[in-house]
Design an enzyme around this catalytic site. Structure first.
Site, short mmCIF file in Angstrom:
data_model
loop_
_atom_site.label_atom_id
_atom_site.label_comp_id
_atom_site.label_asym_id
_atom_site.label_seq_id
_atom_site.Cartn_x
_atom_site.Cartn_y
_atom_site.Cartn_z
N LYS A 1 0.86 -1.18 0.00
CA LYS A 1 0.00 0.00 0.00
C LYS A 1 0.89 1.23 0.00
O LYS A 1 1.70 1.43 0.91
CB LYS A 1 -0.90 0.00 1.24
CG LYS A 1 -1.78 1.23 1.31
CD LYS A 1 -2.75 1.15 2.47
CE LYS A 1 -3.61 2.40 2.54
NZ LYS A 1 -4.53 2.37 3.68
N LYS B 1 -2.16 -1.50 -3.85
CA LYS B 1 -3.02 -0.32 -3.81
C LYS B 1 -2.19 0.95 -3.89
O LYS B 1 -1.20 1.04 -3.18
CB LYS B 1 -3.78 -0.35 -2.49
CG LYS B 1 -4.70 0.82 -2.28
CD LYS B 1 -5.33 0.69 -0.94
CE LYS B 1 -6.01 1.99 -0.65
NZ LYS B 1 -6.46 2.08 0.68
C1 PBG Z 1 -7.47 3.44 5.37
C2 PBG Z 1 -7.69 3.34 3.92
C3 PBG Z 1 -7.46 4.29 2.91
C4 PBG Z 1 -7.99 3.74 1.74
C5 PBG Z 1 -8.46 2.48 2.04
N1 PBG Z 1 -8.25 2.23 3.39
C6 PBG Z 1 -6.95 5.67 2.96
C7 PBG Z 1 -5.61 5.97 3.43
O1 PBG Z 1 -4.76 5.12 3.65
O2 PBG Z 1 -5.40 7.16 3.62
C8 PBG Z 1 -8.02 4.42 0.40
C9 PBG Z 1 -9.06 3.97 -0.54
C10 PBG Z 1 -9.36 4.88 -1.67
O3 PBG Z 1 -8.71 5.90 -1.92
O4 PBG Z 1 -10.33 4.56 -2.38
N2 PBG Z 1 -6.26 3.06 5.86
#
Ligand code: PBG
Length: 323
Positions: free
Chosen positions: A194, A247
């Site tokens: 991520k 992601k």
């Molecule tokens: C929370 C999380 C996030 C997303 C999914 N889970 C945001 C972040 O890490 O700031 C992002 C999903 C999206 O942008 O559609 N940890």
């Protein structure tokens, strides 16, 4: 060699084109993210994400039934609680917002596959993904809260959990805690690679989880790194992840491809809020053919190697795929 070989021979007829199509996007590949808001009768639009709403549990059930009947068989839940706290403890409550949603969904739509995001950012007053010590998220304390949150979610009958926090060692700690409580059959989909991405901005509006100070660069990955993504994935697999996730998706197709061809585990990709908003914004201007663009985007993510895709477009494209 030309003129004997002509690749266009297989392109002139639409049935033949379909026969030789290498990647098929299927309804079961798609997971729809949903935002659960406290209260009753709530359906709040997210202005920057047209078509996406925060729903209270009562309306969430209606919406998920509608989607289920269209062919959306899997959802990923994020919660917006009434009261936040310093450490995200409100995410571990028996009657927490996501816990309530899961119990209601499993009761009314038992065959809907319900995945719960595991993280603190929607539940902390400061918007970071864990407990703050000396101005930064403390890794090991946060892992404990995440394990607690996971067990609490498991007790509701959730079908899978998805830790999205990026703390070191959390998959192993969560797996151990789940097993110790008799939830050894509950799968974990780990947000393994991520990245600290500008593409999440709109999600933070939707989930009300923007950090009040700093950013997430001490825990989420540097977009420039690929080898490190392989290390993250390898560790998560060893710690017990059943599915690994990359992601965002579109700017990271190379990461998806390398991971899916290197490791023998299912790979998920998250087609995130910023990727969704770019398509929607262009569609609203009348600049693009939205349906064909969504199909091309999702197919490319699958072609890169993702077995499943979490996408806000799911609700728009499902009927085309089930035709
Ligand atoms: C929370 C999380 C996030 C997303 C999914 N889970 C945001 C972040 O890490 O700031 C992002 C999903 C999206 O942008 O559609 N940890």
């Amino acid at each position: 060699m030309f003129p004997y070989t002509r690749l266009r021979r297989l392109r002139y007829n639409s049935t033949l084109r379909a026969m030789v199509q290498e990647t098929q996007l299927l309804p079961n590949n798609l997971i729809m993210p949903m935002f659960v808001h406290y209260g009753k009768g709530v359906k709040n639009p997210i202005p920057s994400m047209p078509g996406i709403f925060q729903y209270s549990v009562d309306l969430l059930i209606h919406e998920c039934s509608r989607l289920y009947n269209l062919g959306v068989h899997s959802v990923l839940l994020f919660g917006i609680p009434e009261h936040k706290d310093e450490t995200g403890e409100c995410a571990c409550l028996e009657n927490g917002i996501v816990q309530q949603a899961i119990i209601a969904l499993k009761k009314h739509i038992p065959d809907l596959f319900v995945i719960a995001d595991v993280c603190n950012c929607e539940y902390t007053t400061h918007g970071h993904c864990g407990t703050i010590v000396d101005g930064d998220v403390h890794n090991d304390i946060t892992c404990k809260t995440l394990a607690q949150q996971s067990v609490s979610l498991a007790r509701t009958g959730v079908d899978m959990i998805a830790p999205s926090d990026m703390m070191d060692g959390r998959i192993g700690i969560i797996r151990k805690e789940l097993d110790a409580h008799g939830f050894e059959s509950l799968p974990i989909m780990a947000y393994s690679a991520k990245y600290a991405s500008a593409f999440y901005a709109l999600f933070r509006d939707a989930a009300q989880s923007t950090p009040m100070f700093g950013d997430r660069k001490t825990y989420q990955m540097n977009p420039a790194n690929k080898k490190e993504a392989l290390r993250e994935v390898e560790l998560d697999i060893h710690e017990g992840a059943d599915i690994v996730m990359v992601k965002p998706a579109l700017s990271y197709l190379d990461i998806i491809h390398t991971i899916s061809s290197t490791y023998n585990v299912p790979v998920a990709a998250y087609n995130v809020s910023g990727e969704y908003a770019m398509v929607k914004a262009a569609a609203q201007q009348g600049w693009i053919d939205e349906e064909n663009m969504i199909l091309e985007i999702l197919t490319s993510i699958k072609r890169a190697g993702a077995n499943m895709i979490i996408s806000y477009h799911t609700q728009d494209i499902i009927s085309t795929l089930t035709k």
